[in-house]
Design a protein around this motif. Sequence first.
Motif, PDB file in Angstrom:
ATOM      1  N   ASP A 348       0.820  -1.219   0.000  1.00 38.70           N
ATOM      2  CA  ASP A 348       0.000   0.000   0.000  1.00 38.70           C
ATOM      3  C   ASP A 348       0.851   1.266   0.000  1.00 38.70           C
ATOM      4  N   ILE A 349       1.950   1.213  -0.732  1.00 36.60           N
ATOM      5  CA  ILE A 349       2.821   2.382  -0.898  1.00 36.60           C
ATOM      6  C   ILE A 349       2.676   2.863  -2.333  1.00 36.60           C
ATOM      7  N   GLU A 350       2.375   4.149  -2.491  1.00 32.16           N
ATOM      8  CA  GLU A 350       2.189   4.718  -3.825  1.00 32.16           C
ATOM      9  C   GLU A 350       3.538   4.772  -4.547  1.00 32.16           C
ATOM     10  N   ALA A 351       3.605   4.145  -5.710  1.00 32.33           N
ATOM     11  CA  ALA A 351       4.875   4.081  -6.420  1.00 32.33           C
ATOM     12  C   ALA A 351       4.631   4.021  -7.915  1.00 32.33           C
ATOM     13  N   VAL A 352       5.615   4.523  -8.674  1.00 34.09           N
ATOM     14  CA  VAL A 352       5.516   4.548 -10.123  1.00 34.09           C
ATOM     15  C   VAL A 352       6.921   4.369 -10.692  1.00 34.09           C
ATOM     16  N   ALA A 353       7.019   3.698 -11.833  1.00 35.65           N
ATOM     17  CA  ALA A 353       8.295   3.586 -12.528  1.00 35.65           C
ATOM     18  C   ALA A 353       8.599   4.900 -13.232  1.00 35.65           C
ATOM     19  N   VAL A 354       9.897   5.304 -13.204  1.00 35.59           N
ATOM     20  CA  VAL A 354      10.310   6.518 -13.897  1.00 35.59           C
ATOM     21  C   VAL A 354      11.549   6.214 -14.721  1.00 35.59           C
ATOM     22  N   LEU A 355      11.614   6.851 -15.906  1.00 35.56           N
ATOM     23  CA  LEU A 355      12.772   6.731 -16.776  1.00 35.56           C
ATOM     24  C   LEU A 355      13.734   7.878 -16.504  1.00 35.56           C
ATOM     25  N   VAL A 356      15.032   7.559 -16.467  1.00 36.18           N
ATOM     26  CA  VAL A 356      16.068   8.568 -16.251  1.00 36.18           C
ATOM     27  C   VAL A 356      17.245   8.254 -17.174  1.00 36.18           C
ATOM     28  N   ASP A 357      18.152   9.216 -17.288  1.00 32.98           N
ATOM     29  CA  ASP A 357      19.369   9.023 -18.073  1.00 32.98           C
ATOM     30  C   ASP A 357      20.553   9.137 -17.126  1.00 32.98           C
ATOM     31  N   THR A 358      21.326   8.062 -17.023  1.00 30.29           N
ATOM     32  CA  THR A 358      22.459   8.073 -16.102  1.00 30.29           C
ATOM     33  C   THR A 358      23.633   8.882 -16.615  1.00 30.29           C
ATOM     34  N   ASN A 359      23.637   9.172 -17.911  1.00 29.38           N
ATOM     35  CA  ASN A 359      24.766   9.910 -18.483  1.00 29.38           C
ATOM     36  C   ASN A 359      24.555  11.420 -18.461  1.00 29.38           C
ATOM     37  N   ASN A 360      23.361  11.854 -18.795  1.00 35.12           N
ATOM     38  CA  ASN A 360      23.101  13.289 -18.875  1.00 35.12           C
ATOM     39  C   ASN A 360      21.596  13.511 -18.810  1.00 35.12           C
ATOM     40  N   SER A 361      21.055  13.429 -17.603  1.00 35.81           N
ATOM     41  CA  SER A 361      19.594  13.541 -17.498  1.00 35.81           C
ATOM     42  C   SER A 361      19.105  14.953 -17.788  1.00 35.81           C
ATOM     43  N   ASP A 362      20.015  15.923 -17.787  1.00 33.47           N
ATOM     44  CA  ASP A 362      19.627  17.289 -18.123  1.00 33.47           C
ATOM     45  C   ASP A 362      19.321  17.435 -19.607  1.00 33.47           C
ATOM     46  N   ALA A 363      19.830  16.476 -20.424  1.00 33.93           N
ATOM     47  CA  ALA A 363      19.636  16.568 -21.868  1.00 33.93           C
ATOM     48  C   ALA A 363      18.178  16.453 -22.261  1.00 33.93           C
ATOM     49  N   ALA A 364      17.381  15.766 -21.445  1.00 34.73           N
ATOM     50  CA  ALA A 364      15.966  15.588 -21.788  1.00 34.73           C
ATOM     51  C   ALA A 364      15.265  16.925 -21.967  1.00 34.73           C
ATOM     52  N   ALA A 365      15.785  17.964 -21.346  1.00 31.80           N
ATOM     53  CA  ALA A 365      15.154  19.289 -21.451  1.00 31.80           C
ATOM     54  C   ALA A 365      15.186  19.823 -22.874  1.00 31.80           C
ATOM     55  N   VAL A 366      16.148  19.365 -23.690  1.00 30.92           N
ATOM     56  CA  VAL A 366      16.270  19.885 -25.047  1.00 30.92           C
ATOM     57  C   VAL A 366      15.965  18.825 -26.098  1.00 30.92           C
ATOM     58  N   PHE A 367      15.756  17.576 -25.699  1.00 29.63           N
ATOM     59  CA  PHE A 367      15.532  16.489 -26.648  1.00 29.63           C
ATOM     60  C   PHE A 367      14.116  16.495 -27.214  1.00 29.63           C
ATOM     61  N   GLN A 368      14.021  15.948 -28.407  1.00 28.45           N
ATOM     62  CA  GLN A 368      12.718  15.551 -28.933  1.00 28.45           C
ATOM     63  C   GLN A 368      12.200  14.404 -28.064  1.00 28.45           C
ATOM     64  N   PRO A 369      10.940  14.412 -27.636  1.00 30.95           N
ATOM     65  CA  PRO A 369      10.440  13.306 -26.813  1.00 30.95           C
ATOM     66  C   PRO A 369      10.606  11.944 -27.498  1.00 30.95           C
ATOM     67  N   LEU A 370      11.401  11.082 -26.875  1.00 33.31           N
ATOM     68  CA  LEU A 370      11.670   9.731 -27.374  1.00 33.31           C
ATOM     69  C   LEU A 370      11.944   8.809 -26.186  1.00 33.31           C
ATOM     70  N   PRO A 371      11.532   7.572 -26.252  1.00 35.74           N
ATOM     71  CA  PRO A 371      11.952   6.636 -25.197  1.00 35.74           C
ATOM     72  C   PRO A 371      13.469   6.529 -25.129  1.00 35.74           C
ATOM     73  N   GLY A 372      14.141   6.648 -26.277  1.00 32.09           N
ATOM     74  CA  GLY A 372      15.588   6.515 -26.314  1.00 32.09           C
ATOM     75  C   GLY A 372      16.334   7.653 -25.649  1.00 32.09           C
ATOM     76  N   ALA A 373      15.629   8.658 -25.142  1.00 31.28           N
ATOM     77  CA  ALA A 373      16.296   9.715 -24.395  1.00 31.28           C
ATOM     78  C   ALA A 373      16.778   9.216 -23.042  1.00 31.28           C
ATOM     79  N   PHE A 374      16.341   8.012 -22.641  1.00 29.00           N
ATOM     80  CA  PHE A 374      16.655   7.487 -21.317  1.00 29.00           C
ATOM     81  C   PHE A 374      17.363   6.146 -21.446  1.00 29.00           C
ATOM     82  N   ASN A 375      18.146   5.798 -20.443  1.00 27.21           N
ATOM     83  CA  ASN A 375      18.834   4.511 -20.457  1.00 27.21           C
ATOM     84  C   ASN A 375      18.703   3.747 -19.150  1.00 27.21           C
TER      85      ASN A 375
END
Length: 925
Positions: A348-375
Amino acid sequence: MHKSIAVLPLIAIAWSAPAIAGEEPLYADAPEWVEPVDTDAAIAAGHEVVIFDRHYRLEDGVVSQYTDIAYEMRSSQTLQRFGTLQFGWLPDKGDLIIHRVHIIRDGEVVDVIAGGAQPEILRRERRLEAQSLDGALTAALPVPGLQVGDILRYSFSTTLSDQALQNAMQAQAQLTPEPAQLGFGRVVFSWPEDADIHWRAVGQAGEHQEVTRGGYDMVEIALPIAEPEEMPTDAPGRYAVGPTLQAGTFASWEDVSRLMAPHFATEGTIDPNGPVAAEIARIAAATDDKTQQAALALQVVQDEINYLMNGLDGGNYLPQMPEETWELRYGDCKAKSMLLLAMLRELDIEAVAVLVDTNNSDAAAVFQPLPGAFNHMIVRAEIDGTTYYMDGTSAGTRVDTMYEVPDYIYALPLVEGGADLARVEQRWPIAPDQIVRVTYDMSGGVDLPSLYDIEVETRGVYAAQFRAQAAETNPQAIIGNAHTYLTNIVDGILVDAEYHYDEATGVGTLRARGLQLDRFALDRDTATHALATATTNWEFAPDRARRAWRDIPYAVGGPLTIAYESTYLLPEGESIAVNGTHDLDGVTAGTRFNRSITVEGRRVHMEDGYSYIPTEIAAGDIAEGRAQMRQLASGDPQIVITDPVRSWELDDAELARRMASFEQPIDTMLTIDRDNAGYPLMAGVLWMYARDHERALDFFDRSLEIEDNPQTHLLRANVLTQLGRYHDALAAAEIAHDQQGNLESASALAQMLVEMDRADDALDLLDSLGLSGQDANNVVTLWADISGHAGRQEEAWARLSEALMDRPGDGQLLNAQCWLAGTWETNLDAAGEVCDEAVSALNYSASVLDSRALMHYRAGNVDAAMADLDAALRKEPGIAASMYLRGLIKLEQGDRSGAQDLEQARRIAPTIDRQYGHWGLAPTS
């Protein structure tokens, strides 16, 4: 999740219809939608890379990637590199199609495939060492007959249809910039004009236009593109994004989230009667606290499930189910996150999976939305109003370290209905990643060695690194590991170390003991020791001088929190104080510093630390941050001891008592590695501090039994001299000079020859060196020092005078003449002027004042001699020569305190009576 799944370097045959994925390469002509390259023009350009042409077509759920490369073989190294071509593809997602493999030689084309060359199919796991299975196949094709001067041209395609994307598509291509040179270079993206494709050029890729041709929209970019502006290395990651073209069917991050979320639904994935349910029940029974429950669930996932990236059967994006992961006892970030999600939700703990980038998660701010933006994938949980980011692939997390937010700037929650890109909100940790506790026992004296005991307590990932070390039983390996770990924490020589790891608390501990030399800086009657603090050598110097950089913020790293607890047990002195800033508690240049110092008698205690978390400092605030950091560093504290007791003030019994604490550490050190010559060598040096020359000699002999070393022979010669064993000392110096043959060893040998009444041989040795520059200065001053033993002091005076003609006013040469006049009573009538000039040239240093004092004494000016001696000893209290001469003069004047000066001089230099006796100087009885 497999790293950057956007567009693997694979291609396909999907010109008319999606190909059936297979495990054997196909052969076909280049697809019709690829515009041919003018090969002759590309060759005529004269570049090593003749052609680099890459096309991406996004159509009907399939991404087809075509690559055409031509390379001129200009060296044997290039031949070796291209001697076997490797074509990789993912057989569960598409095909490999080989179009051509040609050798172009003197305008003729040799078709390698038509000639019978066949690839060998390999299942390669390129990242198996990183626990990664991606299921890739490789077609390895040897290129027979390839020669220097040939042009090798090969073209191939791959297709990619990802099961998890349900007909959605994505692609991205890095754009080669100048100064790379290409005969012909191009990247083309294309898709049906009625397809809903979204694209973006990022990372200084330039401005590009979309055009429509033959029913297809396309973006074509000629390579190389203009060279990107260099970015500061301390800028946020979005500024470091390389020039890239991205395209896909996703209009927004909500689209990506919405598509991926169903793969991570956990309802019904836990067998109520299975082992995972049993684990959940165990956790629920252990505590009612939801935060504790979450931490225990995370511990299970981290500790009980090994990491293995499984990209087989669509697994780049599709996770294993929790029960399968538990049974296999391995899984990648998706599998671990899926198991953790299921456990948390059952609790009964609220939880959700999240995608992140271990190399440069700040890059998502400028990327075209793609699943491949994350690793990477982790879990975000909400408990009592606090957000926790939980990484099943990490290690050692417990409830206190779970509060720490990892170093991600953005995360994409995978939720039904979709979610936008979310900024990860940082907060200051509640538990240090590392606590360093050190006690420095400096009580022996300011010019004696000291001991330290250190304990390093680690948590989280840092503690997990200690788990393997704690299982080590080899003492040499333990010391080696500890030395490596402590290199940047404490200096000195380790003599003992042990590791511990507590599974329940996740705390790893390293305890060690070591010794240090020369811990105090000595000036006149004051000893100082700079405390190693959180601000020591801390640098905050962002470079924003370039006009293009002036608006770029500074990225603070982290998260990292280090705490120090340091205790200093100090020697006696007239007074003990700590200069500098005693108390700190605030944030400077993005880092929180804290410090508290207390002084109680001869004990100084400091609690100190720093913490920084990922954030940005605006460009406009950088100058203020620099100024604040400079001000902070200017307050770095140091211990100050006024009029400390010096080692030569201690008699042999008291010195031995103070050095007794080193007996056990030395014994421990010597048992670590009996084949390491450095340990007995260090032991010998330590006993030289104790004036125990017999014991020092024994250890130097032990060291030489293990390793014959010229420096050890020199140390041995020095000790033998102190013991009055001049014949043995000469033999040791001769060995050292035979092995080393430089000025250092020649100087030592010359001194030993003098002691054996072979002064002329010593002078001949120095003459034979034939040195120049500063080394020549050193030789002539030593020659002059020895000259009187051979009755050649007048010649020495002349040599020094000649050297001064080339280097007028040289302080070293003038001092040598002044000393020559005093020791051998040479040219005393001219020595006064020479000595005064030497004192001025050397800025009244203690050594030159000592030289002038002896000259004054020889000239009968005793008061002037005493004034110089007192001044020299105020500057450097440990000059044996000044002590000795002052003692002689005091005794001649009837002052019995001169005996104390003589005794202390002998403690510093046991052979000083013999040395001054050579010059006809001896104390009156």
